[in-house]
Motif scaffolding. Structure first.
Motif, short mmCIF file in Angstrom:
data_model
loop_
_atom_site.label_atom_id
_atom_site.label_comp_id
_atom_site.label_asym_id
_atom_site.label_seq_id
_atom_site.Cartn_x
_atom_site.Cartn_y
_atom_site.Cartn_z
N ALA A 33 55.98 -45.41 0.81
CA ALA A 33 55.84 -46.86 0.69
C ALA A 33 56.74 -47.58 1.69
O ALA A 33 56.34 -48.59 2.29
N ASP A 34 57.96 -47.08 1.87
CA ASP A 34 58.87 -47.69 2.85
C ASP A 34 58.29 -47.59 4.25
O ASP A 34 58.42 -48.51 5.07
N LEU A 35 57.64 -46.47 4.55
CA LEU A 35 57.00 -46.30 5.85
C LEU A 35 55.84 -47.28 6.00
O LEU A 35 55.68 -47.92 7.05
N ALA A 36 55.04 -47.42 4.95
CA ALA A 36 53.92 -48.36 4.99
C ALA A 36 54.41 -49.79 5.17
O ALA A 36 53.79 -50.59 5.90
N TYR A 37 55.52 -50.12 4.53
CA TYR A 37 56.11 -51.46 4.66
C TYR A 37 56.42 -51.78 6.13
O TYR A 37 56.19 -52.90 6.60
N GLU A 38 56.92 -50.79 6.85
CA GLU A 38 57.28 -51.00 8.25
C GLU A 38 56.05 -50.94 9.17
O GLU A 38 56.00 -51.65 10.18
N MET A 39 55.06 -50.13 8.81
CA MET A 39 53.94 -49.85 9.71
C MET A 39 52.75 -50.79 9.51
O MET A 39 51.83 -50.79 10.33
N LEU A 40 52.74 -51.56 8.43
CA LEU A 40 51.61 -52.44 8.14
C LEU A 40 52.08 -53.90 8.09
O LEU A 40 52.22 -54.49 7.01
N PRO A 41 52.33 -54.51 9.24
CA PRO A 41 52.91 -55.86 9.25
C PRO A 41 52.03 -56.92 8.61
O PRO A 41 52.54 -57.84 7.97
N SER A 42 50.70 -56.82 8.77
CA SER A 42 49.85 -57.86 8.18
C SER A 42 49.89 -57.79 6.65
O SER A 42 49.98 -58.83 5.98
N ARG A 43 49.85 -56.57 6.11
CA ARG A 43 49.96 -56.43 4.65
C ARG A 43 51.31 -56.92 4.16
O ARG A 43 51.42 -57.58 3.12
N ARG A 44 52.36 -56.59 4.91
CA ARG A 44 53.70 -57.03 4.53
C ARG A 44 53.77 -58.56 4.50
O ARG A 44 54.33 -59.16 3.57
N GLN A 45 53.19 -59.20 5.50
CA GLN A 45 53.22 -60.66 5.55
C GLN A 45 52.41 -61.28 4.41
O GLN A 45 52.79 -62.32 3.86
N HIS A 46 51.27 -60.66 4.08
CA HIS A 46 50.50 -61.17 2.95
C HIS A 46 51.31 -61.11 1.65
O HIS A 46 51.32 -62.07 0.87
N VAL A 47 51.98 -59.98 1.42
CA VAL A 47 52.79 -59.82 0.22
C VAL A 47 53.91 -60.86 0.20
O VAL A 47 54.16 -61.52 -0.82
N MET A 48 54.58 -61.03 1.34
CA MET A 48 55.68 -62.00 1.40
C MET A 48 55.19 -63.42 1.21
O MET A 48 55.87 -64.25 0.60
N ALA A 49 54.01 -63.72 1.74
CA ALA A 49 53.45 -65.06 1.57
C ALA A 49 53.17 -65.34 0.10
O ALA A 49 53.48 -66.43 -0.41
N ASN A 50 52.59 -64.37 -0.60
CA ASN A 50 52.33 -64.55 -2.03
C ASN A 50 53.63 -64.71 -2.80
O ASN A 50 53.77 -65.57 -3.68
N LEU A 51 54.61 -63.87 -2.48
CA LEU A 51 55.88 -63.91 -3.20
C LEU A 51 56.65 -65.20 -2.92
O LEU A 51 57.41 -65.67 -3.78
N ALA A 52 56.46 -65.78 -1.74
CA ALA A 52 57.15 -67.03 -1.43
C ALA A 52 56.75 -68.13 -2.39
O ALA A 52 57.55 -68.99 -2.74
N VAL A 53 55.49 -68.11 -2.83
CA VAL A 53 55.04 -69.10 -3.81
C VAL A 53 55.61 -68.77 -5.19
O VAL A 53 56.07 -69.64 -5.92
N VAL A 54 55.58 -67.48 -5.55
CA VAL A 54 56.06 -67.06 -6.87
C VAL A 54 57.55 -67.32 -7.03
O VAL A 54 58.01 -67.84 -8.06
N LEU A 55 58.32 -66.96 -6.01
CA LEU A 55 59.79 -67.05 -6.09
C LEU A 55 60.33 -68.45 -5.79
O LEU A 55 61.48 -68.74 -6.09
N GLY A 56 59.50 -69.29 -5.16
CA GLY A 56 59.90 -70.66 -4.93
C GLY A 56 60.49 -70.90 -3.55
O GLY A 56 60.85 -69.96 -2.83
N PRO A 57 60.60 -72.17 -3.17
CA PRO A 57 61.01 -72.53 -1.81
C PRO A 57 62.45 -72.19 -1.48
O PRO A 57 62.83 -72.14 -0.31
#
Length: 326
Positions: free
Chosen positions: A45-69
């Motif tokens: 999973a750590d390797l996938a996190y580094e190797m899949l930037p678009s997926r990583r950005q999608h996850v971070m974008a979703n979490l940015a809404v969940v976790l707040g500004p």
């Protein structure tokens, strides 16, 4: 008569190879201690996190809404990495499940409130039910546990991965009697018929891949949920049974929320929206508790919300900390 889609020879060969590798991997992971299997999954999973930037950005974008500004960038990255790890461990659970007996599998899951007894009563009544889960926690365990308990369900799926991977996942999911139907016109008809015959049908309700579904508000921002769960439940006259699986410090918990029906008034669109918003409130409650278990790798809010209702003492969110890749 149902016609199977034509598969190219190369795809057929890749599918054959992937299925045999998956069967070998099932045997290997079943032989290893769980903690070792999870350590391997975390590393992958750590390797996938580094190797899949678009997926990583999608996850971070979703979490940015969940976790707040106000969430710090380092915290956002930490939670996003945990999402990848949670997904890796979900695959380990799915690969290891066939090696467990039905009794062992059921005993490994904490099901509070006598959840399985509800399905026994439902079966005796001759009525079907629509289990609606989310990409949260080890969600594939729902079908495995119900199959082990003698209540195999039909799963309505949407193909979002290449054919060889799709074949592997479906073979693993169907180990305990689950029948898989693709979300085509024919598949939907068969699902509605099965529900009216008293069968259980399961699907996921938190990801509208086409962003053209039922409007809802989730974490203060507008998005859509797929129409499928709500239209099917309304047309078949069966309850929606929300089910959530989540990892705890020791093991996995499976929670069956209170079943509810989709209203049948003269305003069908309003009926669907009320039901979808009810489900959104359930999802939001659990995701807020453990955002690192929300294993969705596609943007949930599309187009990306530029603002959200300001709570007391909070500033509008003009730009996400990490937006979806375009």
């Amino acid at each position: 008569m149902r016609q199977e889609p034509r598969v190219r020879p190369v795809t057929r060969l890749l599918t054959w190879i992937c299925l045999r590798v998956a069967r070998l991997l099932t045997a290997i992971l079943a032989a290893l201690p769980e903690r070792v299997s999870y350590a391997i999954a975390d590393a992958c999973a750590d390797l996938a996190y580094e190797m899949l930037p678009s997926r990583r950005q999608h996850v971070m974008a979703n979490l940015a809404v969940v976790l707040g500004p106000d969430v710090a960038a380092a915290e956002l990255q930490r939670v996003a990495r945990q999402v990848f790890r949670a997904s890796g461990r979900n695959f380990v659970d799915l690969f290891r499940a066939p090696a467990l007996s039905d009794r062992e599998l059921i005993a490994s899951i904490d099901i509070p409130g006598g959840g399985l007894e509800y399905f026994e009563r439902l079966e005796r009544s001759g009525k079907g039910g629509l289990l609606v889960s989310a990409h949260y926690g080890p969600f594939d365990m729902v079908g495995q546990v119900l199959g082990a308990a003698g209540h195999p369900m039909i799963s309505l799926t949407v193909r979002t991965v290449p054919e060889p991977i799709y074949a592997v996942i479906n073979e693993l999911r169907s180990k305990r009697g689950m029948r898989l139907e693709e979300a085509t016109a024919g598949g939907l008809r068969r699902v509605v018929t099965a529900l009216r015959q008293g069968r259980l049908v399961g699907l996921l309700g938190d990801q509208d891949f086409f962003h053209n579904g039922v409007p809802v508000r989730l974490f203060g921002c507008e998005t859509t949920f797929p129409y499928g769960p709500f239209r099917i439940a309304r047309n078949a006259g069966v309850p929606i049974i929300p089910v959530i699986t989540r990892r705890q410090s020791r093991g996995v918990q499976m929670v069956f929320e209170e079943p509810f029906f989709v209203s049948r008034t003269a305003d069908a669109d309003a009926d669907l929206q009320v039901a979808a918003q009810h489900l959104a409130a359930i999802y939001e409650r659990y995701i807020r508790q453990n955002p690192d278990q929300w294993v969705t790798f596609e943007p949930v809010w599309e187009p990306w919300p530029r603002s959200r209702p300001a709570s007391k003492g909070a500033e509008p969110l003009d730009e996400p900390a990490a937006g979806p890749a375009r």
